[in-house]
Design a protein around this motif. Sequence first.
Motif, PDB file in Angstrom:
ATOM      1  N   ILE A   3       0.853  -1.195   0.000  1.00 39.59           N
ATOM      2  CA  ILE A   3       0.000   0.000   0.000  1.00 39.59           C
ATOM      3  C   ILE A   3       0.885   1.240   0.000  1.00 39.59           C
ATOM      4  CG2 ILE A   3      -1.641   1.337   1.431  1.00 39.59           C
ATOM      5  CD1 ILE A   3      -2.903  -1.288   2.321  1.00 39.59           C
ATOM      6  N   TRP A   4       0.481   2.240  -0.771  1.00 40.03           N
ATOM      7  CA  TRP A   4       1.165   3.538  -0.723  1.00 40.03           C
ATOM      8  C   TRP A   4       0.308   4.526   0.052  1.00 40.03           C
ATOM      9  CZ3 TRP A   4       3.220   4.781  -6.356  1.00 40.03           C
ATOM     10  CH2 TRP A   4       4.400   4.052  -6.563  1.00 40.03           C
ATOM     11  N   VAL A   5       0.953   5.260   0.947  1.00 37.70           N
ATOM     12  CA  VAL A   5       0.292   6.372   1.643  1.00 37.70           C
ATOM     13  C   VAL A   5       0.880   7.664   1.090  1.00 37.70           C
ATOM     14  CG1 VAL A   5      -0.071   7.545   3.846  1.00 37.70           C
ATOM     15  CG2 VAL A   5      -0.124   5.040   3.749  1.00 37.70           C
ATOM     16  N   ILE A  71      -4.080   2.674  -2.587  1.00 34.71           N
ATOM     17  CA  ILE A  71      -3.487   3.972  -2.261  1.00 34.71           C
ATOM     18  C   ILE A  71      -4.316   4.593  -1.139  1.00 34.71           C
ATOM     19  CG2 ILE A  71      -3.120   6.330  -3.118  1.00 34.71           C
ATOM     20  CD1 ILE A  71      -2.723   5.086  -5.927  1.00 34.71           C
ATOM     21  N   VAL A  72      -3.629   5.095  -0.121  1.00 33.88           N
ATOM     22  CA  VAL A  72      -4.292   5.857   0.951  1.00 33.88           C
ATOM     23  C   VAL A  72      -3.803   7.291   0.797  1.00 33.88           C
ATOM     24  CG1 VAL A  72      -4.485   6.151   3.455  1.00 33.88           C
ATOM     25  CG2 VAL A  72      -4.495   3.840   2.455  1.00 33.88           C
ATOM     26  N   VAL A  97      -8.256   5.182  -0.806  1.00 26.00           N
ATOM     27  CA  VAL A  97      -9.005   5.630   0.372  1.00 26.00           C
ATOM     28  C   VAL A  97      -8.575   7.062   0.661  1.00 26.00           C
ATOM     29  CG1 VAL A  97      -9.407   5.252   2.841  1.00 26.00           C
ATOM     30  CG2 VAL A  97      -9.207   3.282   1.310  1.00 26.00           C
ATOM     31  N   GLU A  98      -9.545   7.926   0.868  1.00 26.08           N
ATOM     32  CA  GLU A  98      -9.279   9.339   1.169  1.00 26.08           C
ATOM     33  C   GLU A  98      -9.192   9.525   2.678  1.00 26.08           C
ATOM     34  OE1 GLU A  98     -12.353  11.902  -0.391  1.00 26.08           O
ATOM     35  OE2 GLU A  98     -11.652  13.634   0.751  1.00 26.08           O
ATOM     36  N   VAL A  99      -8.139  10.166   3.154  1.00 26.37           N
ATOM     37  CA  VAL A  99      -8.047  10.417   4.595  1.00 26.37           C
ATOM     38  C   VAL A  99      -7.776  11.887   4.886  1.00 26.37           C
ATOM     39  CG1 VAL A  99      -7.212   8.066   5.082  1.00 26.37           C
ATOM     40  CG2 VAL A  99      -5.582   9.910   4.907  1.00 26.37           C
ATOM     41  N   HIS A 100      -8.267  12.322   6.040  1.00 25.71           N
ATOM     42  CA  HIS A 100      -7.995  13.668   6.557  1.00 25.71           C
ATOM     43  C   HIS A 100      -7.803  13.576   8.056  1.00 25.71           C
ATOM     44  CE1 HIS A 100      -9.081  15.381   2.722  1.00 25.71           C
ATOM     45  NE2 HIS A 100     -10.138  14.586   2.719  1.00 25.71           N
ATOM     46  N   LEU A 101      -6.840  14.332   8.547  1.00 27.35           N
ATOM     47  CA  LEU A 101      -6.634  14.409   9.998  1.00 27.35           C
ATOM     48  C   LEU A 101      -7.834  15.073  10.666  1.00 27.35           C
ATOM     49  CD1 LEU A 101      -3.066  15.674   9.421  1.00 27.35           C
ATOM     50  CD2 LEU A 101      -3.487  13.676  10.843  1.00 27.35           C
ATOM     51  N   SER A 102      -8.256  16.203  10.108  1.00 28.89           N
ATOM     52  CA  SER A 102      -9.381  16.945  10.675  1.00 28.89           C
ATOM     53  C   SER A 102     -10.683  16.467  10.033  1.00 28.89           C
ATOM     54  CB  SER A 102      -9.184  18.445  10.421  1.00 28.89           C
ATOM     55  OG  SER A 102      -9.183  18.720   9.028  1.00 28.89           O
ATOM     56  N   ASN A 103     -11.797  16.806  10.696  1.00 30.83           N
ATOM     57  CA  ASN A 103     -13.107  16.509  10.100  1.00 30.83           C
ATOM     58  C   ASN A 103     -13.449  17.661   9.149  1.00 30.83           C
ATOM     59  OD1 ASN A 103     -15.770  16.197   9.450  1.00 30.83           O
ATOM     60  ND2 ASN A 103     -16.433  15.635  11.498  1.00 30.83           N
ATOM     61  N   PRO A 129      -4.010  11.500  13.469  1.00 32.02           N
ATOM     62  CA  PRO A 129      -3.145  10.508  12.823  1.00 32.02           C
ATOM     63  C   PRO A 129      -3.794   9.122  12.683  1.00 32.02           C
ATOM     64  CG  PRO A 129      -1.909  11.768  14.430  1.00 32.02           C
ATOM     65  CD  PRO A 129      -3.334  12.189  14.585  1.00 32.02           C
ATOM     66  N   GLN A 130      -4.742   8.824  13.587  1.00 32.79           N
ATOM     67  CA  GLN A 130      -5.458   7.538  13.484  1.00 32.79           C
ATOM     68  C   GLN A 130      -6.198   7.409  12.156  1.00 32.79           C
ATOM     69  OE1 GLN A 130      -6.021   4.686  15.357  1.00 32.79           O
ATOM     70  NE2 GLN A 130      -4.298   5.319  16.620  1.00 32.79           N
ATOM     71  N   SER A 131      -6.556   8.532  11.539  1.00 32.93           N
ATOM     72  CA  SER A 131      -7.256   8.464  10.244  1.00 32.93           C
ATOM     73  C   SER A 131      -6.448   7.635   9.242  1.00 32.93           C
ATOM     74  CB  SER A 131      -7.478   9.868   9.662  1.00 32.93           C
ATOM     75  OG  SER A 131      -8.439  10.582  10.406  1.00 32.93           O
ATOM     76  N   TYR A 132      -5.110   7.791   9.294  1.00 31.48           N
ATOM     77  CA  TYR A 132      -4.281   7.032   8.343  1.00 31.48           C
ATOM     78  C   TYR A 132      -4.382   5.530   8.611  1.00 31.48           C
ATOM     79  CZ  TYR A 132      -1.979  11.306   6.716  1.00 31.48           C
ATOM     80  OH  TYR A 132      -1.713  12.529   6.154  1.00 31.48           O
ATOM     81  N   LEU A 133      -4.327   5.173   9.914  1.00 32.96           N
ATOM     82  CA  LEU A 133      -4.346   3.738  10.251  1.00 32.96           C
ATOM     83  C   LEU A 133      -5.713   3.142   9.906  1.00 32.96           C
ATOM     84  CD1 LEU A 133      -2.372   3.748  13.641  1.00 32.96           C
ATOM     85  CD2 LEU A 133      -1.521   3.922  11.301  1.00 32.96           C
TER      86      LEU A 133
END
Length: 147
Positions: A3-5, A71-72, A97-103, A129-133
Amino acid sequence: MRIWVLHGPNLNLLGTRETALYGKLTLSEINGEIATFAETQGIKVETFQSNSEGALVDRIQAAPHSGVEAIVLNAAAYTHTSIAIRDALLAVNIPAVEVHLSNIYRRESFRHQSRIADVVVGQVSGFGPQSYLLGIRGAMAFVSSKK
Ligand code: DQA
């Protein structure tokens, strides 16, 4: 599983940038947490950051040639503007998968629109940071379900 982040613009400044919103961990500390998590899961995760839209597009285009299965992506501000990143995700046949630290939905209205939300498998927003995991977990589950 590989997986690529991908981290977008200004995320290299994490740790000092708007800490009330994004927390005090630096990007390399977050990447460290990602690496530890990957190890516990027995998967390979590589991280990449760029402030440049084109470099992110190049990276997405390279994914199919690198054996990457998902891809994350935290496209940061490009989330809200980049048709080029959207088109790159559509061009490569790799789940993202789309991630964001903030809402992003609790913030300014211009952040409520994501140009990639409807071309990704799912979105994680607001867990720091949990958003990434969580995003990696989601990507793993999606890839496994297709095997
Ligand atoms: C962000 C949210 C975006 O709106 C912003 O431009 C960022 C970071 C986040 O992780 O919360 O740079 O993607």
